[in-house]
Design a protein around this motif. Sequence first.
Motif, mmCIF file in Angstrom:
data_model
loop_
_atom_site.group_PDB
_atom_site.id
_atom_site.type_symbol
_atom_site.label_atom_id
_atom_site.label_comp_id
_atom_site.label_asym_id
_atom_site.label_seq_id
_atom_site.Cartn_x
_atom_site.Cartn_y
_atom_site.Cartn_z
ATOM 1 N N GLU B 134 -63.176 -17.841 62.756
ATOM 2 C CA GLU B 134 -62.429 -19.087 62.660
ATOM 3 C C GLU B 134 -61.071 -18.826 61.993
ATOM 4 N N LEU B 135 -61.112 -18.034 60.926
ATOM 5 C CA LEU B 135 -59.885 -17.681 60.230
ATOM 6 C C LEU B 135 -58.959 -16.885 61.153
ATOM 7 N N ALA B 158 -58.931 -10.248 60.359
ATOM 8 C CA ALA B 158 -60.052 -11.178 60.195
ATOM 9 C C ALA B 158 -61.126 -10.922 61.260
ATOM 10 N N ASN B 159 -60.660 -10.657 62.484
ATOM 11 C CA ASN B 159 -61.621 -10.341 63.545
ATOM 12 C C ASN B 159 -62.433 -9.099 63.199
ATOM 13 N N ARG B 160 -61.747 -8.083 62.712
ATOM 14 C CA ARG B 160 -62.436 -6.843 62.346
ATOM 15 C C ARG B 160 -63.452 -7.092 61.237
ATOM 16 N N MET B 161 -63.014 -7.927 60.279
ATOM 17 C CA MET B 161 -63.923 -8.224 59.174
ATOM 18 C C MET B 161 -65.165 -8.942 59.708
ATOM 19 N N GLY B 162 -64.927 -9.883 60.625
ATOM 20 C CA GLY B 162 -66.057 -10.622 61.211
ATOM 21 C C GLY B 162 -66.980 -9.701 61.974
ATOM 22 N N ILE B 163 -66.373 -8.800 62.742
ATOM 23 C CA ILE B 163 -67.180 -7.853 63.525
ATOM 24 C C ILE B 163 -67.968 -6.940 62.595
ATOM 25 N N ALA B 164 -67.286 -6.483 61.552
ATOM 26 C CA ALA B 164 -67.965 -5.573 60.618
ATOM 27 C C ALA B 164 -69.169 -6.269 59.992
#
Lengths: 310, 505
Positions: B134-135, B158-164
């Motif tokens: 979302e972020l 943020a996407n990478r963090m979400g994926i991780a």
Amino acid sequence: MTRRGIQVEPAHTPRRRRVTPFRLVAACMVMLVAGTGWWSLGQLQLSSDAGRLRDLMRDGLESLEAGDFSTAARDLVEATDVLDRLGRKDSTADLIRQRGREAAAANGLVSVSLVDILSDADRLQRSGADGAWARQFQRDHRGHWVIMQSVLERPGERLDDKTGKRGRNTLPDAFEAEYPFAVGERSVRLSGRLPGLVRLSGWGDPGDEDPRPVIFAGQLEACRFDPGTETWWVELSADTAFLWTDIVSYGHLGFLPHAIFGDDEIAAVLDRQSAAAGIDVDSLADPGRADDGSAEARSKLGALDRESAR
Amino acid sequence: MSRLPRLVLVLVVALSGAASADAAISIEEFVKDRKKWPSQVGLRQAIEGRYAVTGRTLLRFHNCPLDFRSSEPLPKLVRRSPRDVNVLVIGRIRRDGRKLYFRIERITKQEDDLKQFDRRRPTGPKSRPADWFELADWSSGRGRFYKDVELQEKSTEANRMGIALARRRAAGDAKMLREVARIVVTRAIGNRLQRAIEHEALRVELKSVGDKPAALSAVRNRIVQGWPGAEDTKNRADRSLAGRYRKDPVAVYNAADEDDRHRLHRVLYADLAIKLIIAESREAGTSGYKVAELIRRQVPEASAEASQFERMALDADLERATEMGRSELDRMVARLRDAQRAVDADRAVDRWLDIRRERLLTQGVAGRLRLADLVLSLKNDRSTAVSMLLEADRLKPDVPEVAERLGQLGYAKQGKKWVQVRKDRPTAPRRVAMPTGVRVGMSGKQLMAAMGTPRRVSRLAAKRVISEIWVYGDPGGSRIAVHLIRSRGDGTAAVRDISQLPSRR
């Protein structure tokens, strides 16, 4: 016309039934008569063939003994057919079947030696024409017979590229043999199944350090190259291979005794194979020589007559 | 007013204020809905975004054509940095003739987008991958609107963090990991990460299938189809890379560059292929030799593993050497010699001969003849062979086979005694070289005279000829095969071809 007026005739008038009890009974009777006629004709034919059985067997065996494999095959195969229709399972019938097989094999031999076949195959395979070789083999060699004398082995684990199968072939009558001639440095192996092998004394005995050769015949099924092991595989058709038992036709084929494999050895091997194949060579007199007027011959001829009368 | 109703009123007011701030729409959304502006005249709205210019009573937002006017002078908007331009305005759209403008009723300074991004970062154990996505969507949309590269990079982060986070949560579950890999694709994070997660899923799957050949085979086929370099035998990882990968496959694969990954695909394939070979062989009861052969064929680089299986099979065979048939013994001896284990080979032959010696000695002349042949062919032991043959001759003089063998060994009978007349026999193990004396066209008799009795003869009937192959030499060593054609008519045999046979292994 009804009381209310003219009634139109319905478009679908009910048709008469095709299957009626009378017709059913009539059809059954026709079938019964036809079946009986067919059976009677068959019996008549069988009876006529049974009458010819003696001649067929005699002529076939005589031709076989004379090395005329074509006539022998014709007569003995016909005799075998009659014996099968008669449902004969006695030793004489078995012997005739065996001789029929042997005559058919001797009559349908492959036209060139295996070395020549393999040389052709190897040449085509190296030129990249695998498909051409498959077609050539199918056209010229598949279904033809080879009669061979060789030491057989139980199959080892074999890699099959086509089927992907691996592991030991556990069929008890399966065999492999090294065809000891390298084609362009590639080894050659034969594989097939011989139903009589399991009854052959000493077959597959690991303690036998000097296994005896086996004389057998089989129809060529395939000849294909396994690139993994750099080996040419000659495959015999599974349901055709059989152990050879007749020493006379063996000689006519050109298998002469020599210093390495003399008369006695050949006789011993064929005797052993006869026993394994369940063939009683004394079960039937030799019709070609039976009619010499001796008591023994007369009794043999009598036996033959009795055979034909059965 | 009592204390409680007053408290409730304060709370309501406070919450409604907060709600108005929360209900603020971004200038981006406001601009997107510009067609609705005429219908929104008079409607109170809260809009937040980056202002482009400000005047005394006028303010303009980036990428927004609408004037934002205030009836009173605007407060001074202090900018601590070029990025510090976010404001929240509350007011209504008004008409000025035919032109629309936004009447500012209240204006509040906001923290800049990067600070907002940092503030909105999901933290704590309850944060979900969806919060990060979302972020990411927020920063991506806003970054695109303002053409703010830094903010767009934040979106990727943020996407990478979400994926991780999703990957961590899916650890150990191949299906979920594959789902995460699909999200990587939809969020356009890059093939590398997607491939890494697919790899992790594959490792999990491999662990779960255990030693089931069918499942292993299915995985192997998938690797062949979808993992570049897996089937390329030249694509080899060096020892260090392969070692590290086997120790920690996921971490090493994640960190590897594209070339190394291709090499690791080969390592993965090779390990799996060997595992499959072993599993299938275990089911089929395949010998170690065959396993070694399969490994050499499918995974040529794994020669060490193949040799290990061969060694194990040889050790097992050595144990049962005395029970072997002759041809099997020959094959084992050849294998041992190839494996540089000549001492073991000799011992195996000695044990094998010892077992048979006793039995053969009870079989008179035939047994001694056989024993002499065996010691000659297996050990090239001429003296023992000669003594066996002399013993046979003593038992039954003038047996032709005995005389022939002694003659071949260089002995001749003078009077009643056998004496050595030639010493020109080879002392090295019997190896048959391509004979110079054999030529195409010579007769069978001439061949026999030149080469002696063959060790084996195979015969095959064709339509008009008999094809014979005479084999000279030991199965374990080099062998010569001479192909003779014997015509059916006159029975004479003539040499047609000569070939060197490979040793039987």
